[in-house]
Design an enzyme around this catalytic site. Sequence first.
Site, mmCIF file in Angstrom:
data_model
loop_
_atom_site.group_PDB
_atom_site.id
_atom_site.type_symbol
_atom_site.label_atom_id
_atom_site.label_comp_id
_atom_site.label_asym_id
_atom_site.label_seq_id
_atom_site.Cartn_x
_atom_site.Cartn_y
_atom_site.Cartn_z
ATOM 1 N N GLN A 1 30.417 32.369 11.651
ATOM 2 C CA GLN A 1 31.660 32.103 12.381
ATOM 3 C C GLN A 1 31.813 33.121 13.498
ATOM 4 O OE1 GLN A 1 35.087 31.332 9.818
ATOM 5 N NE2 GLN A 1 36.363 32.623 11.116
ATOM 6 N N ASP A 2 32.316 32.680 14.644
ATOM 7 C CA ASP A 2 32.676 33.578 15.750
ATOM 8 C C ASP A 2 34.187 33.512 15.933
ATOM 9 O OD1 ASP A 2 30.037 34.201 16.203
ATOM 10 O OD2 ASP A 2 29.900 33.250 18.157
ATOM 11 N N ASN A 3 34.815 34.675 16.109
ATOM 12 C CA ASN A 3 36.252 34.759 16.342
ATOM 13 C C ASN A 3 36.491 35.480 17.663
ATOM 14 O OD1 ASN A 3 36.648 33.692 13.740
ATOM 15 N ND2 ASN A 3 36.603 35.732 12.858
ATOM 16 N N ARG B 1 45.536 45.916 14.907
ATOM 17 C CA ARG B 1 45.189 44.892 13.916
ATOM 18 C C ARG B 1 44.360 45.561 12.830
ATOM 19 N NH1 ARG B 1 46.036 39.728 16.412
ATOM 20 N NH2 ARG B 1 46.168 39.903 18.679
ATOM 21 N N HIS C 1 41.781 45.416 7.752
ATOM 22 C CA HIS C 1 41.601 44.180 6.991
ATOM 23 C C HIS C 1 40.242 44.121 6.296
ATOM 24 C CE1 HIS C 1 44.421 42.359 10.244
ATOM 25 N NE2 HIS C 1 45.106 42.982 9.305
ATOM 26 N N LYS D 1 30.863 42.039 9.979
ATOM 27 C CA LYS D 1 31.307 41.705 11.331
ATOM 28 C C LYS D 1 30.478 42.460 12.357
ATOM 29 C CE LYS D 1 36.100 41.242 9.809
ATOM 30 N NZ LYS D 1 37.455 41.814 9.894
ATOM 31 N N TYR E 1 34.222 38.678 17.477
ATOM 32 C CA TYR E 1 33.680 38.995 16.159
ATOM 33 C C TYR E 1 32.666 37.922 15.778
ATOM 34 C CZ TYR E 1 38.638 40.550 15.405
ATOM 35 O OH TYR E 1 39.903 41.070 15.490
ATOM 36 N N GLU F 1 41.982 37.611 1.586
ATOM 37 C CA GLU F 1 42.294 38.641 2.574
ATOM 38 C C GLU F 1 43.184 39.726 1.979
ATOM 39 O OE1 GLU F 1 43.667 38.889 7.175
ATOM 40 O OE2 GLU F 1 44.869 37.593 5.899
ATOM 41 N N LYS G 1 52.989 42.416 7.989
ATOM 42 C CA LYS G 1 51.969 42.535 6.939
ATOM 43 C C LYS G 1 51.148 43.813 7.102
ATOM 44 C CE LYS G 1 48.004 40.467 7.199
ATOM 45 N NZ LYS G 1 46.907 39.525 7.312
ATOM 46 N N ASP G 2 50.729 44.131 8.328
ATOM 47 C CA ASP G 2 49.931 45.338 8.559
ATOM 48 C C ASP G 2 50.775 46.605 8.414
ATOM 49 O OD1 ASP G 2 47.638 43.873 8.932
ATOM 50 O OD2 ASP G 2 47.650 44.030 11.116
#
Length: 187
Positions: free
Chosen positions: A51-53, A63, A66, A76, A136, A147, A174-175
Amino acid sequence: MNVIETKIKDLLIFEPRVFADDRGWFMESFNQKNFEQALTERNLEIPKFVQDNHSYSQKGVLRGLHYQLNPHAQGKLVRVVQGRAWDVAVDIRQDSLTFGQWVGVELTGENHKQFWIPAGFAHGFIALEDNTQFLYKTTNYYSKESERSIVWNDENLKIDWPIINDLEMMLTEKDQNAPSFKALQWR
């Protein structure tokens, strides 16, 4: 491609060769053969990317930190294509000699560096310029149920974030409210 080893043997920084002239520049942003060779030479596991993000952040967006639980843990390969970010990986492998240690690297659209972060590490970054675009390549698909996160300013990790005086930090709730390193949720 130049490969830079860090204080944690599994974390590598890749500097591609950039060919520049009056027209602009060209670089190979990823080459599977060269990537595998660099990992093989260091007796590291060869990942398969699935997967690429792509994220876009304004100056001050933080951010992370995680990670995903097994069996959805992600490695990653990250880079910034525009802007500037301070990128951090924290070793959360309980059986590792470097458990709880971190490595940080500045990634920019100009230095073209890439940071290899295998599964077993928490990851985060802070955008140091507006319009920072982060790419990523991941070794596993995103799994919301798997997560987890660690609070970015954990007192035990003592990450040296480059907090600029005029920088207004932006984090998700959340962070901001993530658990401490001592309360890791990897089970």
